[in-house]
Design a protein around this motif. Structure first.
Motif, PDB file in Angstrom:
ATOM      1  N   THR A  88      -1.970  11.577 -13.272  1.00  0.00           N
ATOM      2  CA  THR A  88      -2.067  11.955 -11.859  1.00  0.00           C
ATOM      3  C   THR A  88      -3.080  11.069 -11.145  1.00  0.00           C
ATOM      4  N   TYR A  89      -4.204  10.792 -11.798  1.00  0.00           N
ATOM      5  CA  TYR A  89      -5.203   9.891 -11.233  1.00  0.00           C
ATOM      6  C   TYR A  89      -4.608   8.504 -10.989  1.00  0.00           C
ATOM      7  N   GLU A  90      -3.924   7.975 -11.991  1.00  0.00           N
ATOM      8  CA  GLU A  90      -3.364   6.623 -11.875  1.00  0.00           C
ATOM      9  C   GLU A  90      -2.339   6.540 -10.745  1.00  0.00           C
ATOM     10  N   ILE A  91      -1.511   7.568 -10.632  1.00  0.00           N
ATOM     11  CA  ILE A  91      -0.472   7.560  -9.596  1.00  0.00           C
ATOM     12  C   ILE A  91      -1.097   7.553  -8.209  1.00  0.00           C
ATOM     13  N   PHE A  92      -2.062   8.426  -7.978  1.00  0.00           N
ATOM     14  CA  PHE A  92      -2.592   8.564  -6.622  1.00  0.00           C
ATOM     15  C   PHE A  92      -3.805   7.675  -6.364  1.00  0.00           C
ATOM     16  N   ALA A  93      -4.860   7.812  -7.153  1.00  0.00           N
ATOM     17  CA  ALA A  93      -6.077   7.050  -6.859  1.00  0.00           C
ATOM     18  C   ALA A  93      -5.843   5.554  -6.973  1.00  0.00           C
ATOM     19  N   GLU A  94      -5.106   5.137  -7.997  1.00  0.00           N
ATOM     20  CA  GLU A  94      -4.933   3.707  -8.220  1.00  0.00           C
ATOM     21  C   GLU A  94      -3.751   3.105  -7.462  1.00  0.00           C
ATOM     22  N   LYS A  95      -2.764   3.931  -7.125  1.00  0.00           N
ATOM     23  CA  LYS A  95      -1.531   3.356  -6.580  1.00  0.00           C
ATOM     24  C   LYS A  95      -1.215   3.763  -5.149  1.00  0.00           C
ATOM     25  N   TYR A  96      -1.163   5.055  -4.866  1.00  0.00           N
ATOM     26  CA  TYR A  96      -0.578   5.480  -3.595  1.00  0.00           C
ATOM     27  C   TYR A  96      -1.553   5.906  -2.504  1.00  0.00           C
ATOM     28  N   LEU A  97      -2.766   6.345  -2.851  1.00  0.00           N
ATOM     29  CA  LEU A  97      -3.702   6.713  -1.790  1.00  0.00           C
ATOM     30  C   LEU A  97      -4.136   5.459  -1.043  1.00  0.00           C
ATOM     31  N   MET A  98      -4.039   5.491   0.274  1.00  0.00           N
ATOM     32  CA  MET A  98      -4.266   4.315   1.102  1.00  0.00           C
ATOM     33  C   MET A  98      -5.744   4.148   1.431  1.00  0.00           C
ATOM     34  N   LYS A  99      -6.272   2.949   1.200  1.00  0.00           N
ATOM     35  CA  LYS A  99      -7.664   2.660   1.560  1.00  0.00           C
ATOM     36  C   LYS A  99      -7.882   2.872   3.056  1.00  0.00           C
ATOM     37  N   VAL A 100      -6.928   2.432   3.839  1.00  0.00           N
ATOM     38  CA  VAL A 100      -6.981   2.609   5.298  1.00  0.00           C
ATOM     39  C   VAL A 100      -5.840   3.569   5.658  1.00  0.00           C
ATOM     40  N   PRO A 101      -6.129   4.877   5.770  1.00  0.00           N
ATOM     41  CA  PRO A 101      -5.075   5.879   5.949  1.00  0.00           C
ATOM     42  C   PRO A 101      -4.558   5.956   7.391  1.00  0.00           C
ATOM     43  N   LEU A 102      -3.990   4.855   7.835  1.00  0.00           N
ATOM     44  CA  LEU A 102      -3.595   4.705   9.234  1.00  0.00           C
ATOM     45  C   LEU A 102      -2.205   5.297   9.471  1.00  0.00           C
ATOM     46  N   PRO A 103      -2.076   6.243  10.395  1.00  0.00           N
ATOM     47  CA  PRO A 103      -0.735   6.696  10.793  1.00  0.00           C
ATOM     48  C   PRO A 103      -0.022   5.567  11.530  1.00  0.00           C
ATOM     49  N   THR A 104       1.276   5.384  11.275  1.00  0.00           N
ATOM     50  CA  THR A 104       2.014   4.283  11.894  1.00  0.00           C
ATOM     51  C   THR A 104       3.371   4.740  12.406  1.00  0.00           C
ATOM     52  N   VAL A 105       3.888   3.962  13.343  1.00  0.00           N
ATOM     53  CA  VAL A 105       5.254   4.194  13.839  1.00  0.00           C
ATOM     54  C   VAL A 105       6.243   4.084  12.688  1.00  0.00           C
ATOM     55  N   GLN A 106       6.037   3.101  11.814  1.00  0.00           N
ATOM     56  CA  GLN A 106       6.980   2.854  10.716  1.00  0.00           C
ATOM     57  C   GLN A 106       7.061   4.037   9.752  1.00  0.00           C
ATOM     58  N   ALA A 107       5.972   4.785   9.595  1.00  0.00           N
ATOM     59  CA  ALA A 107       5.972   5.926   8.681  1.00  0.00           C
ATOM     60  C   ALA A 107       6.406   7.220   9.356  1.00  0.00           C
ATOM     61  N   VAL A 108       6.258   7.314  10.670  1.00  0.00           N
ATOM     62  CA  VAL A 108       6.637   8.542  11.382  1.00  0.00           C
ATOM     63  C   VAL A 108       8.088   8.501  11.843  1.00  0.00           C
ATOM     64  N   GLN A 109       8.622   7.308  12.133  1.00  0.00           N
ATOM     65  CA  GLN A 109      10.013   7.215  12.575  1.00  0.00           C
ATOM     66  C   GLN A 109      10.994   7.823  11.572  1.00  0.00           C
ATOM     67  N   PRO A 110      10.869   7.537  10.255  1.00  0.00           N
ATOM     68  CA  PRO A 110      11.786   8.178   9.299  1.00  0.00           C
ATOM     69  C   PRO A 110      11.638   9.693   9.249  1.00  0.00           C
ATOM     70  N   VAL A 111      10.446  10.188   9.543  1.00  0.00           N
ATOM     71  CA  VAL A 111      10.237  11.638   9.614  1.00  0.00           C
ATOM     72  C   VAL A 111      11.095  12.217  10.740  1.00  0.00           C
ATOM     73  N   LEU A 112      11.043  11.577  11.913  1.00  0.00           N
ATOM     74  CA  LEU A 112      11.836  12.047  13.053  1.00  0.00           C
ATOM     75  C   LEU A 112      13.335  11.959  12.771  1.00  0.00           C
ATOM     76  N   GLU A 113      13.751  10.896  12.099  1.00  0.00           N
ATOM     77  CA  GLU A 113      15.172  10.738  11.780  1.00  0.00           C
ATOM     78  C   GLU A 113      15.651  11.842  10.845  1.00  0.00           C
ATOM     79  N   GLU A 114      14.818  12.220   9.899  1.00  0.00           N
ATOM     80  CA  GLU A 114      15.185  13.297   8.984  1.00  0.00           C
ATOM     81  C   GLU A 114      15.225  14.640   9.713  1.00  0.00           C
TER      82      GLU A 114
END
Length: 323
Positions: free
Chosen positions: A261-287
């Protein structure tokens, strides 16, 4: 409102008068929810001027109800739940995206060897409108199955309850995140689709609040986000401390589960700069638009405020955490 457990911050003397009292919640027992745990246990909320009472609320719907009732000020929650409420007219706003893709898998009982064997069966999710609901629909469509036609989607509650539901054959498959994916594999269950391998930009997990709080108390918002950004850096630098905190909050001492669990999130997927973006919210709206046509023509920028993360980035605060 059911509070499952509370981790109070104890303050003494003058220190308590200097800190702004805040109540915040996380909404799932999953590794993606770890930044506020680390911020609390490492004293980072205090460092940034906050006396945070951290509670768990079971699921995004309960979390949003608490937010709108003023019972909590911040939520660790999926972008889909936040945006869905905002599309319906609620005052909910994404202020950080800590995980920018769907870190989930469609996992089935051992007798389900191929995706087509799910026809007529049930797949467990947490709640309709949750990020696991999104993952289920996306995964099933990718595998040539029609959600709620070929396959029933069954609301189970917390993500930690889906594997037991599979064991009892209440559902024959489920959408899982970590550490539940690891636990299911140990039971001999099959991964039919690793959704994270698709690399789809998606505001999966992050921090949400009300626009009202942003307007009225931006300093509290700034401090809360700064603490979480610093917590992510601490996670990436300090595996031993992070695994210890995860053990407490995930309620497991299984070293294999915690390490992966540590390797998946801390090392791979947690973002150093947790910036909300149009590119990440647009698919949310489409769904969301598949179920609610009001989401179809919405501007993604209406559903997030990236100013707090941008300020931390521009000031080189985030950069300084990794030197």
């Amino acid at each position: 409102l059911a509070l499952l457990f509370i981790f109070p911050v104890k303050l003494h003397g003058a220190e308590s008068t200097r800190l702004r009292k805040v109540r915040a919640a996380f909404t799932s027992l999953a590794g993606s929810q770890a930044p506020p745990w680390i911020a609390k246990e490492a004293g980072l909320f205090k460092k940034h001027g906050l006396d945070v009472e951290l509670v768990m609320l079971r699921g995004g719907v309960q979390g949003l109800n608490a937010l709108f009732a003023g019972e909590v000020s911040f939520l660790q929650i999926s972008g889909s739940t936040t945006v869905s409420a905002a599309v319906a007219g609620a005052d909910s706003m994404i202020i950080a995206t800590t995980v920018g893709t769907l870190v989930q898998s469609l996992v089935a009982r051992p007798e389900i060897e191929k995706p087509e064997q799910l026809r007529g069966k049930a797949v467990g999710i947490t709640h309709f409108g949750s990020v696991l609901d999104t993952g289920a629909r996306l995964a099933l469509r990718r595998l040539g199955l029609v959600p709620e036609n070929d396959v029933t989607l069954l609301q189970i509650g917390g993500v930690e309850s889906i594997v037991p539901a599979m064991q009892g054959n209440r559902v024959q498959a489920g959408i899982l995140s970590y550490p539940a994916i690891i636990q299911a594999k140990k039971l001999g269950y099959r991964v039919l689709l690793d959704i994270s391998s698709l690399g789809i930009p998606y505001a999966s997990t992050g921090v949400s609040t009300r626009a009202k709080l942003i307007r009225e108390d931006p300093e509290t918002v700034r401090g809360y986000i700064a603490a979480q950004v610093e917590a992510i850096a601490r996670m990436k630098r300090d595996k031993s401390f992070t695994v210890g905190v995860m053990s407490k909050y995930l309620r497991t001492s299984d070293r294999e589960v915690l390490s992966e669990t540590y390797e998946i999130f801390a090392e791979k997927y947690l973002m150093k700069v947790p910036l909300p973006t149009v590119q990440a919210v647009q698919p949310v709206l489409e769904e969301i638009a598949i179920r609610n046509p009001k989401a179809a023509d919405q501007d993604p920028r209406n559903f997030f405020d990236d100013s707090f993360v941008r300020q931390l980035e521009a000031s080189r605060f985030i950069e300084s955490l990794y030197k």
